[in-house]
Write a protein that holds these residues in place. Structure first.
Motif, short mmCIF file in Angstrom:
data_model
loop_
_atom_site.label_atom_id
_atom_site.label_comp_id
_atom_site.label_asym_id
_atom_site.label_seq_id
_atom_site.Cartn_x
_atom_site.Cartn_y
_atom_site.Cartn_z
N LYS A 9 -27.59 24.50 45.82
CA LYS A 9 -28.73 25.36 45.52
C LYS A 9 -29.58 24.74 44.42
N VAL A 10 -30.90 24.81 44.62
CA VAL A 10 -31.86 24.25 43.66
C VAL A 10 -32.76 25.38 43.17
N LYS A 11 -33.10 25.35 41.89
CA LYS A 11 -33.96 26.39 41.32
C LYS A 11 -34.89 25.76 40.28
N ALA A 12 -36.15 26.18 40.29
CA ALA A 12 -37.13 25.71 39.30
C ALA A 12 -37.35 26.79 38.26
N ILE A 13 -37.33 26.42 36.99
CA ILE A 13 -37.57 27.38 35.92
C ILE A 13 -38.55 26.78 34.91
N GLY A 14 -39.25 27.67 34.21
CA GLY A 14 -40.19 27.20 33.20
C GLY A 14 -40.60 28.32 32.27
N LEU A 15 -41.09 27.95 31.12
CA LEU A 15 -41.51 28.92 30.10
C LEU A 15 -42.98 29.28 30.30
N ILE A 29 -37.99 26.75 47.48
CA ILE A 29 -36.89 26.89 46.53
C ILE A 29 -37.16 28.07 45.60
N PRO A 30 -36.12 28.76 45.14
CA PRO A 30 -36.33 29.87 44.21
C PRO A 30 -36.82 29.37 42.85
N TYR A 31 -37.44 30.26 42.11
CA TYR A 31 -37.96 29.89 40.80
C TYR A 31 -37.91 31.11 39.89
N LYS A 32 -38.08 30.86 38.60
CA LYS A 32 -38.14 31.96 37.64
C LYS A 32 -38.97 31.55 36.43
N LEU A 33 -39.89 32.43 36.04
CA LEU A 33 -40.68 32.22 34.83
C LEU A 33 -39.96 32.90 33.68
N LEU A 34 -39.77 32.19 32.60
CA LEU A 34 -39.02 32.69 31.45
C LEU A 34 -39.95 33.04 30.30
N GLY A 35 -39.56 34.02 29.50
CA GLY A 35 -40.30 34.35 28.29
C GLY A 35 -41.58 35.14 28.52
N VAL A 36 -41.76 35.72 29.70
CA VAL A 36 -43.00 36.45 30.01
C VAL A 36 -43.16 37.63 29.05
N GLY A 37 -44.33 37.71 28.42
CA GLY A 37 -44.61 38.79 27.49
C GLY A 37 -44.12 38.55 26.08
N GLN A 38 -43.41 37.47 25.86
CA GLN A 38 -42.91 37.16 24.53
C GLN A 38 -43.90 36.29 23.76
N LYS A 39 -43.74 36.23 22.46
CA LYS A 39 -44.57 35.37 21.63
C LYS A 39 -43.95 33.98 21.59
N GLU A 42 -33.82 27.32 24.22
CA GLU A 42 -32.92 28.48 24.19
C GLU A 42 -33.03 29.32 25.46
N LEU A 43 -34.25 29.48 25.98
CA LEU A 43 -34.43 30.26 27.21
C LEU A 43 -33.88 29.51 28.41
N TYR A 44 -34.08 28.20 28.46
CA TYR A 44 -33.48 27.40 29.52
C TYR A 44 -31.96 27.54 29.50
N LEU A 45 -31.41 27.43 28.31
CA LEU A 45 -29.96 27.50 28.14
C LEU A 45 -29.42 28.87 28.59
N LYS A 46 -30.11 29.92 28.21
CA LYS A 46 -29.70 31.27 28.59
C LYS A 46 -29.72 31.45 30.10
N GLU A 47 -30.79 30.99 30.74
CA GLU A 47 -30.92 31.15 32.19
C GLU A 47 -29.84 30.37 32.93
#
Length: 258
Positions: free
Chosen positions: A3-9, A29-39, A48-53
């Motif tokens: 399984k492959v997944k793309a992620i980004g801040l 491929i599935p993907y996820k945007l991280l940190g949406v709405g955060q400063k 840190e967000l990459y690591l958490k995901e």
């Protein structure tokens, strides 16, 4: 089946982020945007967000870590892959595995302030050269466990790209650079047509005027930029480069005299 997944801040969802999403959707491929709405608090936040995901998603084997606002999926490459009766996911996996390293990093030809090998000579040679040989942390692909180890380390540093460069030099058995733009293409001012024709992910840091018409998916592609505006942006960019060169030259002369 891997399984492959793309992620980004992406702290803010704008047209640039939507363009990235639309492009990734064409790959399947599935993907996820991280940190949406955060400063946004700095590059440590991204690590840190990459690591958490990755720590929470134990079902994905291969992650693509991608910048969002200045990275797009190349529709021409997607089309060529699909015409060859190969899935984009399988293409990503096979191309990644062809490097025979657990982590592959996009390469660029410019070595500026956030480059581990930064020097006046490397900076100038990068501007006028053709070799993509310096790591750019904006596009990275790798197996989950090695990437977790990498980002556990990078989370300790305020500038992840400089440390990535140090690690690539120190651990060549772990890292490979995509110097021929098989998956990732980082370009400077004007894209090379050959590299542009093969890369799946295109990174154009701060250069929307050079890339949007080629790889955008929504109104960024449908809003033409006048030749005057484009010329103005290019001239401004060149002036900045000249000032940087002059500044670095002065610093170099001062060091010699000392």
């Amino acid at each position: 089946m891997m399984k492959v997944k793309a992620i980004g801040l992406a702290t803010n969802i704008d047209d640039r982020a939507r363009n990235w999403e639309e492009g990734v959707k064409t790959t399947g491929i599935p993907y996820k945007l991280l940190g949406v709405g955060q400063k946004f608090t700095g590059w440590k936040m991204r690590s840190e967000l990459y690591l958490k995901e990755m720590s929470e998603d134990t079902t994905t084997d291969i992650f693509i870590m991608s910048d969002i606002y200045d990275v797009l999926v190349n529709p021409k490459t997607v089309k060529k892959i699909k015409e060859s009766e190969d899935s984009v996911k399988d293409y990503i996996i096979s191309t990644f595995q062809s490097f025979e390293k657990p982590i592959v990093i996009g390469a660029e030809k410019i070595c500026s302030h956030n480059c581990s090998q930064f020097s006046f000579q490397n900076f100038v040679s990068g501007i006028f050269g053709n070799d993509n040989r310096y790591p750019n942390a904006g596009l990275i692909i790798g197996y989950r466990e090695p990437l977790i180890t990498l980002y556990q380390h990078l989370a300790k540093f305020p500038n992840d790209q400089i440390e990535v460069g140090n690690l690539v030099s120190k651990y060549p058995r772990i890292f490979s650079l995509d110097t021929h733009s098989k998956l990732f293409y980082n370009f400077f001012v004007s894209p090379d047509d050959k590299r542009f024709g093969t890369a799946l992910f295109v990174h154009f840091p701060g250069q929307n005027f050079s890339a949007a018409a080629r790889v955008a998916y929504n109104k960024l592609a449908n809003t033409p930029i006048s030749s005057t505006t484009q010329a103005s942006q290019i001239i401004t960019f060149c002036i900045i480069i000249v000032w940087i060169i002059v500044f670095l030259a002065l610093m170099y002369l001062i060091r010699i005299k000392q």
